[in-house]
Design an enzyme around this catalytic site. Structure first.
Site, PDB file in Angstrom:
ATOM      1  CG  HIS A  12      -1.796   1.107   1.438  1.00  0.00           C
ATOM      2  ND1 HIS A  12      -1.893   1.784   2.617  1.00  0.00           N
ATOM      3  CD2 HIS A  12      -2.659   1.706   0.584  1.00  0.00           C
ATOM      4  CE1 HIS A  12      -2.788   2.749   2.500  1.00  0.00           C
ATOM      5  NE2 HIS A  12      -3.265   2.725   1.285  1.00  0.00           N
ATOM      6  CG  HIS A  54      -3.063   9.029   0.798  1.00  0.00           C
ATOM      7  ND1 HIS A  54      -3.510   9.695   1.917  1.00  0.00           N
ATOM      8  CD2 HIS A  54      -3.987   8.070   0.558  1.00  0.00           C
ATOM      9  CE1 HIS A  54      -4.638   9.158   2.343  1.00  0.00           C
ATOM     10  NE2 HIS A  54      -4.947   8.164   1.540  1.00  0.00           N
TER      11      HIS A  54
HETATM   12  O1  G3P Z   1      -8.950   1.087  -2.496  1.00  0.00           O
HETATM   13  C1  G3P Z   1      -8.443   1.985  -1.574  1.00  0.00           C
HETATM   14  C2  G3P Z   1      -7.165   1.527  -0.965  1.00  0.00           C
HETATM   15  O2  G3P Z   1      -6.291   1.076  -1.866  1.00  0.00           O
HETATM   16  C3  G3P Z   1      -6.583   2.383   0.131  1.00  0.00           C
HETATM   17  O3  G3P Z   1      -6.209   3.651  -0.249  1.00  0.00           O
HETATM   18  O4  G3P Z   1      -6.062   6.038  -0.114  1.00  0.00           O
HETATM   19  O5  G3P Z   1      -7.416   4.841   1.608  1.00  0.00           O
HETATM   20  O6  G3P Z   1      -4.983   4.669   1.620  1.00  0.00           O
HETATM   21  P1  G3P Z   1      -6.156   4.880   0.783  1.00  0.00           P
HETATM   22 CA    CA Z   2      -4.982   4.864  -2.085  1.00  0.00          CA
END
Ligand code: G3P
Ligand code: CA
Length: 266
Positions: A12, A54
């Site tokens: 992630h 992000h």
């Molecule tokens: O699908 C959303 C996931 O990949 C998380 O992304 O931007 O909430 O860290 P985020």
């Molecule tokens: Ca994301």
């Protein structure tokens, strides 16, 4: 307990528990850990470059302030995106703590093209349209097309369905992943949300750890979609997502998940 097939171990924003998120250091570390899938966030700079970032503002993870979209790429490249790891997490942040052992001072923000050029088909890319804007879906697809990577991507949004419909319209064969957090947290029937995704040809239905529901996971799979989980903040949530039958998850600690899968498939 079996592991769902296929199963996606997705670093992630890179291996972001161990190196600064959405930087080359975090993606390189994921590759070194043997991880084959990464997630990242895209939006435009002021001059139309596609930057991987992000948050809505630069404040938490760089020495800049304000919105990344207010700066040119050259200005964003001047920022230090690798020295924030020992700062306290701001009050109210939903981000988990990081524990870096490396020195990442001076790490720069990256463009999507730089990421794709560095790793090519070594990764499957889960690209979240984080800051939707006219032309962004087209430009992301073009960057992938030019590098022959359209088959190595899931185009993802949280809540925003229109960007995914745009992907479906422009490149129907490209896989799409939808995370309808607001709809699932709302008062309606989650089964209708899952059905809506299936009816529009969404490839992967994404739960957040706060919206995870094994019955909806099963329904999404029955309707021909893959499922994954996001928002994993600890090992218990990771195991919950595995046991709910998800086809994988985005996780800041991809090494935990590798270990978990290894243990369960022995
Ligand atoms: O699908 C959303 C996931 O990949 C998380 O992304 O931007 O909430 O860290 P985020
Ligand atoms: Ca994301």
């Amino acid at each position: 307990m079996t592991i769902a097939e296929p199963f996606h171990i997705i670093a992630h924003r890179g291996a972001s528990a161990y190196a600064p998120e959405n930087t080359m250091a975090a993606f390189r570390l994921a590759a070194e850990m043997g991880i084959r899938e990464i997630e990242t966030d895209v939006g435009y700079t002021r001059d139309g470059a596609i930057i991987l970032f992000h948050d809505n503002t630069l404040d938490r993870t760089t020495d800049g302030t304000g919105s990344p979209g207010d700066y040119t790429l050259a200005e964003l490249k001047e920022l230090d995106a690798g020295s924030w790891g020992d700062r306290p997490i701001p009050d109210g942040s939903h981000e988990p703590p990081v524990s870096w052992s490396g020195d990442y001072a001076g790490e720069q923000l990256l463009t999507l093209q730089e990421l794709l050029d560095a790793f090519g088909d070594q990764f499957v890319y889960h690209i979240e349209i984080k800051r939707p804007a006219p032309g962004l879906v087209s430009d992301v697809l073009q960057a992938l097309r030019e590098r022959d990577l359209l088959e190595s991507v899931y185009m993802n949004t949280i809540n925003d369905f229109d960007s995914l419909l745009e992907v479906r319209q422009q490149e129907p064969s490209v896989k799409t992943a939808w995370s309808p957090v607001n709809l699932l947290l709302g008062e309606g029937d989650g089964r209708h949300v899952v059905q809506q995704a299936a009816d529009h040809g969404i490839s992967m239905f994404v739960f957040n750890s706060t919206t995870l529901d094994p019955a909806l996971v099963a329904l999404a799979k029955e309707l021909g979609m893959e499922t994954r989980c996001s928002g994993i903040k600890n090992r218990d949530q990771m195991i919950e997502a595995v046991e709910a039958g998800c086809n994988g998850m985005t996780i800041n600690w991809p090494d935990w998940l590798v270990e978990c899968v290894d243990d369960r498939t022995k």
